[in-house]
Design an enzyme around this catalytic site. Structure first.
Site, PDB file in Angstrom:
ATOM      1  N   ARG A  84      12.519  54.418  58.815  1.00  0.00           N
ATOM      2  CA  ARG A  84      11.874  55.321  57.845  1.00  0.00           C
ATOM      3  C   ARG A  84      12.605  55.180  56.508  1.00  0.00           C
ATOM      4  O   ARG A  84      13.750  55.630  56.386  1.00  0.00           O
ATOM      5  CB  ARG A  84      11.979  56.776  58.322  1.00  0.00           C
ATOM      6  N   CYS A 119       5.648  54.763  67.866  1.00  0.00           N
ATOM      7  CA  CYS A 119       6.922  55.114  67.243  1.00  0.00           C
ATOM      8  C   CYS A 119       7.025  56.616  66.972  1.00  0.00           C
ATOM      9  O   CYS A 119       7.973  57.075  66.359  1.00  0.00           O
ATOM     10  CB  CYS A 119       7.157  54.309  65.979  1.00  0.00           C
ATOM     11  N   ASN A 142       3.015  61.464  66.235  1.00  0.00           N
ATOM     12  CA  ASN A 142       3.259  62.785  65.636  1.00  0.00           C
ATOM     13  C   ASN A 142       2.062  63.166  64.769  1.00  0.00           C
ATOM     14  O   ASN A 142       1.570  64.295  64.822  1.00  0.00           O
ATOM     15  CB  ASN A 142       4.514  62.777  64.753  1.00  0.00           C
ATOM     16  N   ASP A 143       1.607  62.208  63.964  1.00  0.00           N
ATOM     17  CA  ASP A 143       0.460  62.484  63.112  1.00  0.00           C
ATOM     18  C   ASP A 143      -0.855  62.347  63.868  1.00  0.00           C
ATOM     19  O   ASP A 143      -1.762  63.149  63.671  1.00  0.00           O
ATOM     20  CB  ASP A 143       0.465  61.553  61.892  1.00  0.00           C
ATOM     21  N   GLU A 191      -2.399  56.266  62.951  1.00  0.00           N
ATOM     22  CA  GLU A 191      -2.115  57.699  63.066  1.00  0.00           C
ATOM     23  C   GLU A 191      -3.267  58.540  62.538  1.00  0.00           C
ATOM     24  O   GLU A 191      -3.178  59.753  62.433  1.00  0.00           O
ATOM     25  CB  GLU A 191      -0.772  58.056  62.409  1.00  0.00           C
ATOM     26  N   HIS A 215      27.276  66.434  58.589  1.00  0.00           N
ATOM     27  CA  HIS A 215      28.162  65.292  58.806  1.00  0.00           C
ATOM     28  C   HIS A 215      29.028  65.444  60.037  1.00  0.00           C
ATOM     29  O   HIS A 215      29.364  64.472  60.702  1.00  0.00           O
ATOM     30  CB  HIS A 215      29.024  65.037  57.574  1.00  0.00           C
ATOM     31  N   ARG A 248       9.223  50.582  57.485  1.00  0.00           N
ATOM     32  CA  ARG A 248       7.993  51.242  57.068  1.00  0.00           C
ATOM     33  C   ARG A 248       8.019  51.490  55.567  1.00  0.00           C
ATOM     34  O   ARG A 248       9.021  51.961  55.024  1.00  0.00           O
ATOM     35  CB  ARG A 248       7.856  52.576  57.806  1.00  0.00           C
ATOM     36  N   ARG A 251       0.881  70.036  62.117  1.00  0.00           N
ATOM     37  CA  ARG A 251       2.064  69.877  62.976  1.00  0.00           C
ATOM     38  C   ARG A 251       3.201  70.832  62.634  1.00  0.00           C
ATOM     39  O   ARG A 251       4.165  70.953  63.392  1.00  0.00           O
ATOM     40  CB  ARG A 251       2.535  68.409  62.995  1.00  0.00           C
TER      41      ARG A 251
HETATM   42  C1  PEP Z   1       4.362  59.674  63.402  1.00  0.00           C
HETATM   43  O1  PEP Z   1       3.528  60.227  62.694  1.00  0.00           O
HETATM   44  O2  PEP Z   1       4.317  59.657  64.654  1.00  0.00           O
HETATM   45  C2  PEP Z   1       5.500  58.962  62.793  1.00  0.00           C
HETATM   46  C3  PEP Z   1       6.297  58.183  63.489  1.00  0.00           C
HETATM   47  O3  PEP Z   1       5.701  59.153  61.474  1.00  0.00           O
HETATM   48  P1  PEP Z   1       6.335  60.474  60.798  1.00  0.00           P
HETATM   49  O4  PEP Z   1       6.768  61.388  61.920  1.00  0.00           O
HETATM   50  O5  PEP Z   1       7.452  59.976  59.964  1.00  0.00           O
HETATM   51  O6  PEP Z   1       5.168  60.968  60.024  1.00  0.00           O
HETATM   52 MG    MG Z   2       3.390  59.769  60.572  1.00  0.00          MG
END
Ligand code: PEP
Ligand code: MG
Length: 572
Positions: free
Chosen positions: A297, A503, A455-456, A432, A190, A333, A466
């Site tokens: 999210r 994203c 990211n995925d 993804e 916080h 999402r 990852r």
């Molecule tokens: C992603 O996979 O790029 C994404 C935005 O989702 P998260 O990182 O929440 O899996």
């Molecule tokens: Mg993802």
């Protein structure tokens, strides 16, 4: 003397230390046992009720002075003070172990804080600090002692504490403070969240800070890289002043980007939107002039609790976020748990390959009631707002059709109940998974937009977990195959007139930005703090040159060659 911590709120500060030593705020009950348990139970009940009253007053004051983000924290405290998990434990300890009210409450709260702090999820484990904060408040009331006096803080002070609790933050006058340093905590503590909201520099996780400073010390904070200098030399102060000036000039230049369109020199327009997790992120979304939210999210709504949130509870939370964004759009999402994200309210069996397992939409399609509750809450909250529903981890058309079928059921059930549901809700999916990336043309027939979860997608394209640091080097968004996949997705989107975004964290990669622009991405969604610098970069780009760059880069063989070419382009 130089020490390092974690940079949690950017900026520079130089000031006299104001120490909040742990013992000044960490109370312990004086007497441990009692022969009057009934009396202690009554004492504890009275203290809990007083704590609730005090917190409610704080909530009202903070709301009244427009500090809504801080008020939210205390609203959560109000629920925690009454949480039977802690209070029942305390009452039981009084009855069974004959502990005094203070000792029993401390024991129950310490247990709860310990349990939270051991959770892997960074956000949840940071909530242990809230439990300790509440425990201190209750002990303070029980002890009858006066609280630590924060009005004594001299102007321009650097506050150094073990952990500066939300209650302390609420009574500290931010105008007097140059910056914060804490021994514990990280980006989601916080102190960090509030320091960012107040735009004050803060460095957390500075182990051993109390051994190195006295109230006479001067401290210099570079909260952009987490470095502290205690009692700096005149030369170090000189360097610091120059760096600070440069940082502020850049910041001011970026502020000039507010209100300007995110458009290339030759008129190609992009949308720059923000990733958010809770309502506390909204001030930063607005301050950094994000054009909306590209990824909300919703996991956070499900994380901090023992039972699943009801449709009504979710409706209230989503509605507040949509309303807080005014007329800006919000892409929300649907629940994306499984993989590395688990929730206590829905225990899932362990899987050998959780990232390839029952995640996100796969789970929602199996847990139909959970899914319907969320979809109904979104449909209701979206009335009168510009909202897009985005489904994560889509791997085939069948999942899209099944989701749309459930969404239609939700709409018709709400209609039957006479409850208003959005008629303008946009429908989109995340790309993804490679099998979805290759059928964007087919997907475009069923959705209003797509957004790439890089990211995925990186982990699935490169077959690298990852979270596994042993293969971290292979988790590489500059991998030529991965970049070709991105290009393939954007090409298909352009050809099928489908709105496309990113994203994942790649959306704010300075090096990749010209390439993404050249590939034809429409929307980039990132942490709000990066929006203005991305806008500045976009306004310096030439779309046609970026398109040429794509053709050139996609012929290169290695990621090193690609990085070098991109560095050259960005410099040149
Ligand atoms: C992603 O996979 O790029 C994404 C935005 O989702 P998260 O990182 O929440 O899996
Ligand atoms: Mg993802």
């Amino acid at each position: 003397m130089h020490i390092n911590g974690i940079a949690v709120s950017p900026g520079f500060a130089l000031g006299q230390v104001f120490l909040i030593e742990p013992e000044q705020t960490k109370l312990s009950p004086e007497q441990q046992t009692t022969n009057n348990p009934t009396g202690e139970i009554l004492k504890l009940k009275a203290a809990l009720s007083q704590a609730c009253d005090e917190i409610q007053i704080l909530v009202n004051q903070l709301n009244g002075s427009g500090r809504k983000d801080q008020a939210e924290i205390f609203e959560a405290h109000l629920l925690m003070v009454q949480d039977p998990e802690i209070t029942d434990g305390a009452f039981q300890a009084i009855e069974e172990q004959k502990l005094t009210a203070g000792a029993a409450y401390k024991l129950a709260a310490d247990n709860a804080a310990l349990m939270l702090s051991q959770l892997e999820d960074e956000y949840l484990s940071a909530r242990a600090a809230d439990v300790r904060d509440i425990s201190q408040r209750v002990l303070q009331i029980l002890s009858g002692k006066k609280a630590f006096d924060f009005t004594k803080i001299p102007t321009g002070a650097v506050i150094v504490g073990y952990d500066i609790t939300p209650s302390q933050m609420a009574v500290i006058d931010p105008k007097k403070v140059a910056g914060f340093v804490t021994e514990i905590g990280g980006k989601t503590s916080h102190t960090a969240i509030l320091a960012r909201a107040l735009e004050l520099p803060a460095v957390a996780g500075v182990r051993g800070i109390f051994q190195h400073v006295t109230p006479q010390s001067q401290v210099l904070i570079n909260a952009n890289n987490g470095k502290l200098i205690i009692d700096p030399s005149p030369a170090e102060i000189e360097t610091f002043r120059a760096e600070k000036r440069k940082y502020e000039e850049t910041k001011n230049l970026l502020l000039q980007m507010r209100g300007l369109p995110s458009v290339t020199r030759d008129g190609h327009k992009l949308e720059l939107v923000a990733n958010i997790g809770t309502i506390q992120d909204l001030p930063s979304v607005l301050a950094n002039d994000a054009e909306g939210v590209g990824l909300y999210r919703t996991e956070f709504v499900f994380l901090d609790r023992k039972t699943l949130p009801t449709e009504e509870q979710q409706y209230q939370i989503y509605r507040e976020i949509f309303a807080g964004l005014g007329n800006k759009k919000c892409i929300i999402r649907s629940l994306d748990i499984g993989g590395d994200k688990n929730i206590e309210a829905l225990p899932l069996p362990a899987e050998t390959n959780p990232f390839l397992g029952l995640r996100a939409v796969r789970l929602c399609l199996q847990e139909k009631n959970l899914f319907k509750n969320q979809l109904k809450a979104i449909l209701r909250a979206a009335v009168g707002h510009q909202v897009g529903l985005m489904i994560p981890m889509i791997s085939c058309i069948e999942e899209i059709l099944a989701t749309k079928q459930i969404l239609a059921e939700c709409k018709s059930e709400l209609k039957q109940q006479g409850i208003a549901a959005s008629e303008t809700l946009q429908f989109g999916v995340m790309i993804e998974i490679p099998s979805a990336a290759l059928i964007v043309d087919l997907i475009s027939r069923h959705v209003d937009f797509i957004s790439i979860g890089t990211n995925d997608l990186t982990q699935y394209m490169c077959a690298v977990d990852r979270l596994n640091d042993r293969v971290e080097a292979l988790y590489n968004p500059f991998n030529p195959g991965f970049l070709r996949a991105l290009n393939y997705i954007f090409k298909a989107s352009v050809e099928n007139k489908l709105h496309s975004g990113i994203c994942g964290s790649l959306a704010h990669s300075e090096l990749l930005l010209p390439l993404l622009v050249g590939m034809g991405v429409n929307e980039l969604s990132m942490t709000a703090q990066h929006i203005l610098s991305a806008r500045k970069m976009i306004r310096g780009l030439d779309y046609q040159a970026c398109q040429k760059l794509v053709t050139e880069v996609l012929k290169l063989e290695t990621s090193e060659e690609i990085k070098n070419r991109l560095r050259e382009f960005t410099k040149g």
